[in-house]
Structures are given as C-alpha cells and as structure tokens.
Enzyme design. Structure first.
Site, short mmCIF file in Angstrom:
data_model
loop_
_atom_site.label_atom_id
_atom_site.label_comp_id
_atom_site.label_asym_id
_atom_site.label_seq_id
_atom_site.Cartn_x
_atom_site.Cartn_y
_atom_site.Cartn_z
N ASP A 273 -18.06 -1.78 9.25
CA ASP A 273 -18.12 -0.46 8.61
C ASP A 273 -18.06 0.68 9.63
O ASP A 273 -18.89 1.59 9.61
CB ASP A 273 -19.40 -0.34 7.77
CG ASP A 273 -19.43 -1.33 6.62
OD1 ASP A 273 -18.36 -1.61 6.05
OD2 ASP A 273 -20.51 -1.84 6.31
N ASP B 171 -13.86 -5.75 0.72
CA ASP B 171 -15.05 -5.35 -0.04
C ASP B 171 -14.75 -4.04 -0.75
O ASP B 171 -15.19 -2.98 -0.33
CB ASP B 171 -16.25 -5.22 0.90
CG ASP B 171 -17.49 -4.74 0.16
OD1 ASP B 171 -17.49 -4.79 -1.09
OD2 ASP B 171 -18.45 -4.33 0.82
N PHE B 172 -14.00 -4.14 -1.85
CA PHE B 172 -13.70 -2.94 -2.63
C PHE B 172 -14.52 -2.92 -3.93
O PHE B 172 -14.30 -2.06 -4.77
CB PHE B 172 -12.19 -2.85 -2.92
CG PHE B 172 -11.36 -2.70 -1.67
CD1 PHE B 172 -11.87 -2.05 -0.55
CD2 PHE B 172 -10.07 -3.21 -1.60
CE1 PHE B 172 -11.13 -1.91 0.62
CE2 PHE B 172 -9.30 -3.07 -0.43
CZ PHE B 172 -9.83 -2.42 0.67
N LYS B 173 -15.39 -3.89 -4.07
CA LYS B 173 -16.26 -3.96 -5.27
C LYS B 173 -15.48 -3.50 -6.50
O LYS B 173 -15.87 -2.54 -7.20
CB LYS B 173 -17.53 -3.15 -5.07
CG LYS B 173 -18.38 -3.69 -3.91
CD LYS B 173 -19.74 -3.06 -3.84
CE LYS B 173 -20.53 -3.60 -2.68
NZ LYS B 173 -20.02 -3.17 -1.34
N ASN C 127 -6.27 -4.59 -16.34
CA ASN C 127 -4.96 -4.27 -15.75
C ASN C 127 -5.10 -3.58 -14.40
O ASN C 127 -4.37 -3.89 -13.46
CB ASN C 127 -4.13 -3.41 -16.70
CG ASN C 127 -2.72 -3.24 -16.18
OD1 ASN C 127 -2.00 -4.23 -15.97
ND2 ASN C 127 -2.32 -2.02 -15.89
N THR C 128 -6.05 -2.64 -14.30
CA THR C 128 -6.22 -1.94 -13.02
C THR C 128 -6.79 -2.89 -11.98
O THR C 128 -6.39 -2.85 -10.80
CB THR C 128 -7.13 -0.70 -13.22
OG1 THR C 128 -6.60 0.08 -14.30
CG2 THR C 128 -7.17 0.16 -11.97
N SER D 248 -28.60 -5.24 -2.58
CA SER D 248 -29.72 -5.40 -1.65
C SER D 248 -30.61 -4.17 -1.48
O SER D 248 -31.72 -4.27 -0.98
CB SER D 248 -29.16 -5.77 -0.27
OG SER D 248 -28.26 -4.76 0.17
N GLN E 225 -31.34 -3.54 6.93
CA GLN E 225 -31.99 -3.33 5.63
C GLN E 225 -33.30 -4.10 5.50
O GLN E 225 -33.94 -4.09 4.44
CB GLN E 225 -31.04 -3.70 4.49
CG GLN E 225 -29.80 -2.81 4.42
CD GLN E 225 -28.89 -3.20 3.27
OE1 GLN E 225 -29.31 -3.32 2.13
NE2 GLN E 225 -27.61 -3.40 3.57
O1 O7E Z 1 -26.76 -3.00 6.21
P1 O7E Z 1 -25.64 -3.44 7.08
O2 O7E Z 1 -25.22 -2.41 8.06
O3 O7E Z 1 -25.90 -4.78 7.71
O4 O7E Z 1 -24.34 -3.62 6.17
C1 O7E Z 1 -24.35 -4.36 5.00
C2 O7E Z 1 -22.98 -4.37 4.38
O5 O7E Z 1 -23.04 -5.10 3.17
C3 O7E Z 1 -22.44 -3.00 4.02
O6 O7E Z 1 -21.03 -3.05 4.12
C4 O7E Z 1 -22.83 -2.83 2.57
O7 O7E Z 1 -21.95 -1.98 1.87
C5 O7E Z 1 -22.70 -4.26 2.08
N1 O7E Z 1 -23.55 -4.62 0.94
C6 O7E Z 1 -24.91 -4.40 0.97
O8 O7E Z 1 -25.46 -3.96 1.98
N2 O7E Z 1 -25.64 -4.70 -0.13
C7 O7E Z 1 -25.13 -5.23 -1.25
O9 O7E Z 1 -25.86 -5.48 -2.19
C8 O7E Z 1 -23.76 -5.50 -1.29
C9 O7E Z 1 -23.00 -5.25 -0.16
C10 O7E Z 1 -21.69 -5.77 -0.13
O10 O7E Z 1 -21.05 -5.93 0.86
O11 O7E Z 1 -21.21 -6.19 -1.29
C11 O7E Z 1 -20.15 -7.00 -1.26
C12 O7E Z 1 -20.38 -8.14 -0.30
#
Ligand code: O7E
Length: 211
Positions: A9, A58-60, A66-67, A115, A173
């Site tokens: 990131d 990771d574009f969630k 369709n999109t 998280s 985190q």
């Molecule tokens: O806290 P970090 O810096 O270790 O980064 C954690 C990465 O995981 C960050 O890209 C964040 O967007 C992602 N993430 C979470 O922290 N929590 C979640 O619940 C979900 C994600 C995520 O990546 O979702 C898809 C895997």
C-alpha cells in the site's frame, strides 16, 4: 507453512517496486489495492510481474453482477492472479467474480469479516457467518477474516472448512502473528513491512516466525 502476503500500500511506483523486490525472496504473494493502482496506474502490474509472485487485486469488488464481471475481466486482463470481492452484495454478484476468476484460471476470495474496530458494527450478529457460507456456496477459493480477532477466525473456519483463510491485521493493527499463523492459510502484512527501515529484513523476520 502459512503464507506471507505483502500488502503493497505505498503510493510511489519506484518505492513499490523496490520494496517488492527486496521482500520477494520471503513472501508468497503481493496484494495490490487502490492506493497503489490509483497512484501508479494499472501498469504497476507489469512492473511487478518480473518477480514471478502471484498478484492479488484487492479491489473489494462490490457491485451488480454485470459490473462485477466487467471489473474482474479487467483485473485478469491486467495480469492479476486473484481478486478480492465483497459478499454483502449477494450471491449472484459474488458468484460472478468467482466465475470470471476461474475462467481465467485465477482465484477469488470473499471478505467475511474485516479487521478494524468498526467492523463489528455490521459484520457481527451472524453476518460474517452468512458471508462465509455464501463464499462456500459460490465456490470461492477462500475468505478474508480478521487477524485482530482470532476467535472469529476459528468460528469462520468451522464454516469454510479447508477453504483458504487469508488474514489481514497482523502488526500495525495489533494482530499477533504467532497466534494467527496457526489458524489461517496466509497472513496479509502491510505497514509492519513496508514502513520498516529495511522491508526485506522485516519480511524475512516475518517469514521465520510463521509456523
Ligand atoms: O494494516 P496493514 O498495514 O498491515 O495493512 C493491512 C492491509 O489489509 C491493508 O491493505 C488493508 O486495506 C487490508 N485489509 C485490512 O486491513 N482489513 C480487512 O479487514 C481487510 C483488508 C483487506 O485486504 O481485504 C482484502 C484482503
């Protein structure tokens, strides 16, 4: 052995590539999300391709079927190996992501529970369990579950069985690598590695601690 996935990131293309190169020997995949793609462009995928590591988009993804299809087609055309999608949009939309991924011999993972502290507001009370069930019924390759709540990982494991669980939230985190690594298939680590003075050395340290 639990996989180590680098969450890349960072906003600067050169820095992203340099961090990825130094970590490459110690990691199993790289997760690329909006921060990097919106700053450096989708062509960052080409820069990272030389490392021969799986690239996870990771574009969630969370839209109508369709999109979702159009987004996932673009993801795999760009060279990604896997995509992460939300399940709360419903089984039809989530299944579309899985189908596109599998058509491209890729993988799709569904977010079951997030998280951060605020995630409990909507994901608890049975929702995460429902999303995990949806991931199973949609034939997703796995789910995302929070390293910050190991008890929740265990609960979601009961639902998804041997499907992969990838878990973000270790380090910055507050999630404990040793505890979480025993419960999941892969830990997703961002800041603890890319903000370190020597990201490669930190990735190596993380790779040694996991089970
Ligand atoms: O806290 P970090 O810096 O270790 O980064 C954690 C990465 O995981 C960050 O890209 C964040 O967007 C992602 N993430 C979470 O922290 N929590 C979640 O619940 C979900 C994600 C995520 O990546 O979702 C898809 C895997």
């Amino acid at each position: 052995m639990t996989e180590l996935i680098l969450s890349l990131d960072v906003l600067d293309r050169k820095r992203a590539v340099s961090i990825a190169e130094s970590c490459a020997p110690y990691i199993d995949a790289i997760k690329v999300g909006y921060p990097l793609v919106l700053s450096a462009g989708l062509s960052i995928v080409e820069d990272l391709a030389d490392l021969a590591l799986p690239l996870i988009a990771d574009f969630k993804v969370a839209d109508i079927p369709n999109t979702n299809r159009l987004i996932c087609e673009a993801v795999f055309a760009a060279g990604f190996d896997a995509v992460i999608a939300h399940g709360f949009v419903g089984a039809d939309a989530a299944r579309t992501c899985v189908e596109v991924a599998h058509r491209h011999s890729g993988a799709a993972y569904i977010v079951a529970e997030m998280s951060h502290p605020g995630a409990t507001e909507f994901f608890h009370g049975g929702v995460a369990e429902h999303l995990a069930e949806l991931a199973v019924s949609c034939r997703a390759d796995g789910i995302i579950a929070p390293a910050t709540r190991p008890d929740r990982i265990s609960r979601l494991r009961e639902i998804v069985g041997s499907k992969a669980i990838y878990s973000p939230g270790v380090g910055a985190q507050g999630g404990d690598l040793d505890t979480v690594a025993r419960l999941v298939d892969g830990v997703i680590v961002g800041r603890s590695i890319y903000e370190a003075e020597n990201p490669g050395a930190e990735a190596e340290r993380f790779s040694r601690i996991r089970r």
